[in-house]
Design a protein around this motif. Structure first.
Motif, short mmCIF file in Angstrom:
data_model
loop_
_atom_site.label_atom_id
_atom_site.label_comp_id
_atom_site.label_asym_id
_atom_site.label_seq_id
_atom_site.Cartn_x
_atom_site.Cartn_y
_atom_site.Cartn_z
N ASP A 48 -12.70 24.10 11.88
CA ASP A 48 -12.34 25.08 12.44
C ASP A 48 -13.13 25.97 12.90
O ASP A 48 -13.98 26.53 11.92
CB ASP A 48 -11.27 25.75 11.16
N GLY B 250 -12.01 30.29 16.74
CA GLY B 250 -11.85 31.67 16.10
C GLY B 250 -11.44 32.74 17.30
O GLY B 250 -11.49 34.06 16.80
N ASN C 147 -10.11 35.38 19.51
CA ASN C 147 -8.64 36.09 19.86
C ASN C 147 -8.30 36.36 20.92
O ASN C 147 -8.76 36.68 21.99
CB ASN C 147 -9.05 37.54 18.95
N TYR D 74 -3.91 37.89 6.90
CA TYR D 74 -4.90 36.71 7.28
C TYR D 74 -4.92 35.66 6.38
O TYR D 74 -4.76 34.64 6.84
CB TYR D 74 -6.35 37.39 7.69
N ASP E 265 -3.75 31.72 6.85
CA ASP E 265 -4.68 30.36 6.64
C ASP E 265 -4.19 29.64 5.60
O ASP E 265 -4.33 28.50 5.60
CB ASP E 265 -6.01 30.86 6.34
N GLN F 65 -16.76 37.02 6.51
CA GLN F 65 -15.61 36.53 5.98
C GLN F 65 -15.60 35.64 4.48
O GLN F 65 -14.67 34.94 4.19
CB GLN F 65 -14.83 35.55 6.81
N1 ARG Z 1 -10.09 34.93 14.73
C1 ARG Z 1 -10.79 35.11 13.55
C2 ARG Z 1 -11.77 36.11 13.99
O1 ARG Z 1 -12.33 36.41 15.37
C3 ARG Z 1 -11.76 33.67 13.21
C4 ARG Z 1 -10.67 32.72 12.87
C5 ARG Z 1 -11.41 31.69 11.80
N2 ARG Z 1 -10.53 30.70 11.47
C6 ARG Z 1 -9.83 30.86 10.61
N3 ARG Z 1 -8.96 29.60 9.97
N4 ARG Z 1 -9.76 31.88 9.62
O2 ARG Z 1 -12.43 36.75 13.10
#
Ligand code: ARG
Length: 638
Positions: A138, A141, A143, A343, A347, A371
């Protein structure tokens, strides 16, 4: 193919056992004193305690045994001239030194034999360690509706490399972009759009017809709408509340907003694919947070039924703290007091979907290191609730930040967020200037070459750092043709290609002269030219094979090459792409020294010359394989 360290360790284990010690003492490492030896075994030191003997006596026992057995060619020659390559004496030198080290040097024949087997092996001897194992990576990420910026650069570059590495080692790798396509940005865009184009049918509650196929905005409009709306929401509370409401409605299936959402997705996806494409980053799945939504109601119910989720201050939470945690970890929030999923919920929903569709044996998530807590929480809940098997590996690769020269997160000169396209262009331009400085190339070729080298500079600049470390993005350094850089490695490959092309030319000319035919590729060391005379002797690199090193530089290059399969496997097992970078950097240096001290094309002995050619062909193959795994390629010239 067995790793060279394992081959040596096997010999040492057998020797320890034959001398009456436990075989496990026969561990071997690369020498940390390359001036004294190439490999070393420190087992005698550990064995001394168990056997109440002096370490040096044990070391001497083992060394004497190996010498007597003919494993060291200085004392005995065990192999018949025509014996199989495997029976070459493994060492050219073995010695026991105080206080009890065993110093080892590989024999030239053994090392050459190993490299010849490597040259002939599938994937140069890297094994299919991942057979029947499925791994989800994964690593996108991005957006949706927000422009791709450098923050997403690292995860994309690192993820692409991990995916390629895994596939190469026989794993079934599934790369998922996992878009952020379900958040507040959607509500913000919807409400901003309402204010700008109130007459659109999506905002008419009585509208019963079909919605237009065309999106009411282009990608550039969209990219302007989102930041405008986001800025506005920080000042205008009423607007923010409206956006939250719109997000809520969208998430609950309100059809007019779903229709806008689909437009946003279509327009953004085309742009994202273009951007990732320019980085040569691809995904097998273009899924996102929205795909997890159907699983969430069940998930929440299930966590409650299992007695894991409980109400706390109006929110629904799952405890994740475990004994041995260095500090107290907060529970994972599954649902906020206003009913919104988070979030972590998304997940977890995604994990349920992935388990249903793919039953992976391993998960690798690549994100910014901020994260960390999020993924600890998600992994623990997933295991606690039994959504993921206890033995399934869940890895979070935490990326450090890409900083500017001022040591702060990388920004444009104006202080804004750097867009990826702009960054890529800056690198390509810098490479272009370098190429044009002292070379002549027509513009089209120079531009294409700059693109290829630029991508290598960018990716290598990133991958050569340990993933979790911050690093300074430095265009001048990254694009330099010297030092630990992508262009330096490419330059090495281009140089080898040019030598090989010249050798081929010379051979063709020679063949033309006396019509000799190349002998088919034969076993190493069995070079029997079918015809001789002139330079068209029938001596080919393939029939000669790689010959035992005739200089320290050749030996060093060969030792480096022999580490290849170990490096590739370790880089994946430890999710550490920088180990491949370090390896090809050292390999390029080793080639450089060899090249500087060896007259390859001017060598008069055709057999020797063919051996050199075979050696540098393998060097090229190893380098090209490695850069492909890192995610870039070499140009024809530079
Ligand atoms: N969209 C998220 C960001 O910009 C990252 C996603 C990462 N992947 C996940 N499965 N949470 O921070």
């Amino acid at each position: 193919m067995k790793k060279i360290l394992d081959c040596i360790a096997e010999e040492m284990r057998a020797a320890f056992a034959a001398c009456g010690y436990d075989a496990s003492y026969g561990k071997v490492t690369l020498s940390n004193r390359p001036d004294l030896c190439e490999y070393q075994c420190n087992g005698a030191m550990a064995a001394a305690k168990a056997y109440h003997k002096k370490p040096i006596d044990i070391a001497a026992d083992v060394v004497n045994y190996l010498k007597g057995k003919g494993a060291c060619q200085t004392d005995a020659a065990v192999c018949a001239e025509d014996g199989p390559a495997e029976c070459e004496a493994m060492f050219s030198d073995i010695s026991a030194v105080m206080p009890g080290f065993i110093n080892l040097k590989l024999s030239g024949e053994y090392l050459a034999g190993y490299l010849n087997r490597m040259k002939a092996a599938d994937k140069l001897g890297a094994e299919n360690v991942g057979q029947n194992k499925t791994v989800i990576v994964d690593y996108g990420g991005a957006n949706v509706a927000k422009p791709l910026h450098v923050g997403h650069l690292r995860t994309a570059i690192i993820g692409e490399c991990i995916k390629r590495l895994g596939n190469f080692l026989g794993y079934h790798m599934i790369g998922d972009v996992h878009l952020g396509d379900w958040g507040l940005q959607m509500g913000l865009i919807i409400e901003e759009l309402r204010d700008r184009q109130p007459n659109l049918p999506y905002f008419d509650e009585n509208y019963k017809g079909e919605y237009p196929k065309e999106a009411p905005f282009t990608i550039s409009e969209l990219e302007e709408i989102y930041p405008a709306a986001s800025a506005r929401s920080k000042e205008d509370e009423a607007f923010r509340a409206r956006a939250q409401e719109a997000t809520f409605k969208l998430q609950n299936g309100y059809e007019p907003f779903r229709a806008i959402w689909r437009h946003i997705m279509n327009v953004s996806l085309a742009d994202l694919k273009k951007n990732y494409g320019s980085l040569e980053v691809t995904f097998d799945l273009w899924k996102g947070e929205s795909d997890a939504q159907p699983y969430i109601p069940w998930l929440i119910q299930d966590l409650q039924d299992k007695g894991l989720a409980y109400e706390s201050e109006g929110a629904l939470v799952v405890d994740i703290a475990q004994e041995g945690d260095p500090k107290e970890l907060p529970p994972c929030i599954i649902r906020k007091s206003d009913g919104a999923a988070l979030y972590a919920t998304s997940d977890l929903g995604t994990i349920i979907e992935r388990e249903k569709d793919y039953q992976p044996t391993q998960y690798i998530y690549i994100t910014d290191k901020r994260q960390e807590l999020h993924f600890i929480q998600v992994f623990r809940v997933a295991k606690k609730a039994g959504y993921v098997k206890p033995e399934t590996k869940m890895i979070h690769m935490m990326c450090g930040t890409m900083n500017g020269k001022d040591g702060k997160p990388f920004k444009t000169r104006e202080g804004g967020v750097m867009r990826l396209e702009k960054l890529v262009k800056e690198i390509d331009d810098a490479v272009y200037d370098r190429i044009m400085e002292n070379r002549t190339m027509d513009q089209a070729e120079a531009e294409e070459t700059s693109r290829i080298i630029g991508l290598a500079a960018l990716k290598y600049g990133d991958l050569s750092n340990q993933v979790s470390k911050d690093y300074v993005f430095d265009i001048d350094r990254f694009t330099s043709f010297e030092g630990n850089t992508g262009p330096y490695v490419l330059y090495t490959i281009v140089r080898i290609k040019s030598i090989l092309a010249k050798y081929e030319e010379g051979r063709k000319a020679g063949e033309g002269a006396d019509g000799a035919v190349s002998a088919p590729g034969g076993a190493y060391g069995k070079m029997v030219p079918e015809q001789s005379g002139g330079s068209g002797t029938g001596i080919t690199p393939a029939s000669v094979g790689i010959l035992p090193a005739d200089s320290a530089e050749a030996k060093n290059l060969m030792l480096k090459l022999s580490a290849y399969n170990e490096v590739v496997e370790t880089a994946f097992a430890e999710t550490a792409p920088h180990k491949i970078c370090q390896f090809i950097y050292e390999l390029s240096d080793a080639f450089g020294s060899f090249y500087n001290t060896t007259m390859i094309l001017k060598e008069e002995d055709e057999t020797k010359k063919a051996g050199y050619i075979q050696l540098i062909t393998l060097t090229r193959e190893v380098l090209e394989t490695c850069i492909h795994l890192l995610g870039f390629e070499a140009p024809e010239r530079m």
